[in-house]
Write an enzyme that holds these catalytic residues in place. Sequence first.
Site, PDB file in Angstrom:
ATOM      1  N   ARG A  43       0.069   2.429   1.085  1.00  0.00           N
ATOM      2  CA  ARG A  43      -0.347   3.524   0.192  1.00  0.00           C
ATOM      3  C   ARG A  43      -1.644   4.146   0.705  1.00  0.00           C
ATOM      4  O   ARG A  43      -1.809   5.366   0.722  1.00  0.00           O
ATOM      5  CB  ARG A  43      -0.517   3.013  -1.255  1.00  0.00           C
ATOM      6  CG  ARG A  43       0.814   2.682  -1.936  1.00  0.00           C
ATOM      7  CD  ARG A  43       0.646   2.374  -3.418  1.00  0.00           C
ATOM      8  NE  ARG A  43      -0.111   1.157  -3.673  1.00  0.00           N
ATOM      9  CZ  ARG A  43       0.408  -0.065  -3.768  1.00  0.00           C
ATOM     10  NH1 ARG A  43       1.707  -0.239  -3.660  1.00  0.00           N
ATOM     11  NH2 ARG A  43      -0.367  -1.119  -3.993  1.00  0.00           N
ATOM     12  N   LYS A 133      -8.230  14.021 -14.184  1.00  0.00           N
ATOM     13  CA  LYS A 133      -6.941  14.570 -14.607  1.00  0.00           C
ATOM     14  C   LYS A 133      -6.257  13.643 -15.602  1.00  0.00           C
ATOM     15  O   LYS A 133      -6.338  12.417 -15.473  1.00  0.00           O
ATOM     16  CB  LYS A 133      -6.021  14.757 -13.398  1.00  0.00           C
ATOM     17  CG  LYS A 133      -4.818  15.625 -13.721  1.00  0.00           C
ATOM     18  CD  LYS A 133      -3.678  15.423 -12.748  1.00  0.00           C
ATOM     19  CE  LYS A 133      -2.844  14.237 -13.175  1.00  0.00           C
ATOM     20  NZ  LYS A 133      -1.654  14.067 -12.341  1.00  0.00           N
ATOM     21  N   LYS A 214      -3.780  22.796 -16.132  1.00  0.00           N
ATOM     22  CA  LYS A 214      -2.699  22.532 -15.161  1.00  0.00           C
ATOM     23  C   LYS A 214      -1.364  22.531 -15.904  1.00  0.00           C
ATOM     24  O   LYS A 214      -0.886  21.480 -16.334  1.00  0.00           O
ATOM     25  CB  LYS A 214      -2.941  21.192 -14.463  1.00  0.00           C
ATOM     26  CG  LYS A 214      -1.822  20.788 -13.499  1.00  0.00           C
ATOM     27  CD  LYS A 214      -2.218  19.626 -12.609  1.00  0.00           C
ATOM     28  CE  LYS A 214      -1.043  19.161 -11.771  1.00  0.00           C
ATOM     29  NZ  LYS A 214      -1.407  18.202 -10.715  1.00  0.00           N
TER      30      LYS A 214
HETATM   31  C1  5MM Z   1       1.054  13.099  -8.030  1.00  0.00           C
HETATM   32  O1  5MM Z   1       1.694  12.626  -9.199  1.00  0.00           O
HETATM   33  C2  5MM Z   1       0.889  12.602 -10.375  1.00  0.00           C
HETATM   34  C3  5MM Z   1       0.860  11.227 -10.981  1.00  0.00           C
HETATM   35  O2  5MM Z   1       2.137  10.869 -11.462  1.00  0.00           O
HETATM   36  P1  5MM Z   1       2.403   9.407 -12.102  1.00  0.00           P
HETATM   37  O3  5MM Z   1       1.256   9.062 -12.988  1.00  0.00           O
HETATM   38  O4  5MM Z   1       3.691   9.613 -12.839  1.00  0.00           O
HETATM   39  O5  5MM Z   1       2.545   8.449 -10.977  1.00  0.00           O
HETATM   40  C4  5MM Z   1       1.400  13.657 -11.374  1.00  0.00           C
HETATM   41  O6  5MM Z   1       0.673  13.653 -12.562  1.00  0.00           O
HETATM   42  C5  5MM Z   1       1.284  14.976 -10.720  1.00  0.00           C
HETATM   43  O7  5MM Z   1      -0.092  15.284 -10.518  1.00  0.00           O
HETATM   44  C6  5MM Z   1       1.900  16.059 -11.572  1.00  0.00           C
HETATM   45  O8  5MM Z   1       3.173  15.675 -12.013  1.00  0.00           O
HETATM   46  C7  5MM Z   1       2.060  17.303 -10.723  1.00  0.00           C
HETATM   47  O9  5MM Z   1       2.797  16.956  -9.570  1.00  0.00           O
HETATM   48  P2  5MM Z   1       3.996  17.878  -9.129  1.00  0.00           P
HETATM   49  O10 5MM Z   1       4.699  17.110  -8.030  1.00  0.00           O
HETATM   50  O11 5MM Z   1       4.830  18.072 -10.340  1.00  0.00           O
HETATM   51  O12 5MM Z   1       3.328  19.153  -8.640  1.00  0.00           O
END
Ligand code: 5MM
Length: 336
Positions: A43, A133, A214
Amino acid sequence: MGLHQVAAALVAPGKGILAADESIATMSRRLEAVGVVPSADTRRDYRRLLLTTPGLDSWVSGIILCDETLGQDLPGGTTFGEGAAAFGIMAGIKVDKGVTPLPFADGGLVTEGLDGLRGRLEAYRERGAVFAKWRAVLSPAGLHRRTVHANAHALARYAALCQEAGIVPIVEPEVLMDGGHGLAVCRAATASALGAVFAELDAMGVDPRGIVLKPNMIISGTQHEDQARPAEVARETLHVLSATVPPAVPGIAFLSGGQSNEQACANLAAINARAATDGAPPWRLTFSFGRALVSDALRTWHGVAANAEEAQNRLAANCRRAGEASKGPVTAAAGA
Ligand code: 5MM
């Protein structure tokens, strides 16, 4: 820099935010899907590849990291927080702790993570995070008012704690694109979510000049037979934003939600083109994409060091396209 300056810098012209804050579980699934054995090291190696992409700061103002990555090192021993700053990119931290079912809400989910957040924010700030965030996850079909209210309230409490700590909150109420719903359902759910979020932010005393919103774009569900084109996405998205987002908010950085880079950038370009035609919008309109920026790079790399340069080229190309889209139309498809 103060809250207003950081928020404005995150949405500076031609720049957006790279969301690389997948939780350990999500990142592990994504690594496995491309044949990489997930571990703290793999990771870290993948996030190193992203952050050390040459020229990333030309299009990326900030990178969102998760707790694990913020505690890891780049080659040479600097932390990700220090490394990002040295590359001219602001470091952000995802502080929510994921979702749990909300009682009496027809299967709706609420995001958790408020307990102890004040202390965690202090620690993250010491580790170099200047923004944060929190993501609420909303399913548009059958969205219950309790789900909308609980998530809006949590987002507002999170945002207030961030501003108290001198950290800019990215406020992310995501209406999912999964499902067979059409544009109208996405529009209604998003309008309801954003209306509730800004009412709660105001009630909690959050300064709108010191946040970045966002949201999702208003798009058709992935399984809907009639996929909205960029011009429709732009019209509907701007309609909802104009009705719900205070002009004092400096910027709106869209999530990609599972769209390809091409789709997400065509839609963003169309949104900016229409906003310019309608008259100067009060907020900057840019990207905070995750998958639409990184998926190509992850597939190209798939854990092989010799592929790192090509993977970085793919990331740079996707970020460049998103940066261009944040200024206006970039392809013949935009606005089609
Ligand atoms: C990068 O993924 C973020 C964290 O997701 P998990 O907590 O579910 O692991 C996620 O919040 C992401 O920032 C948002 O969904 C926006 O990502 P996308 O791919 O939809 O632009």
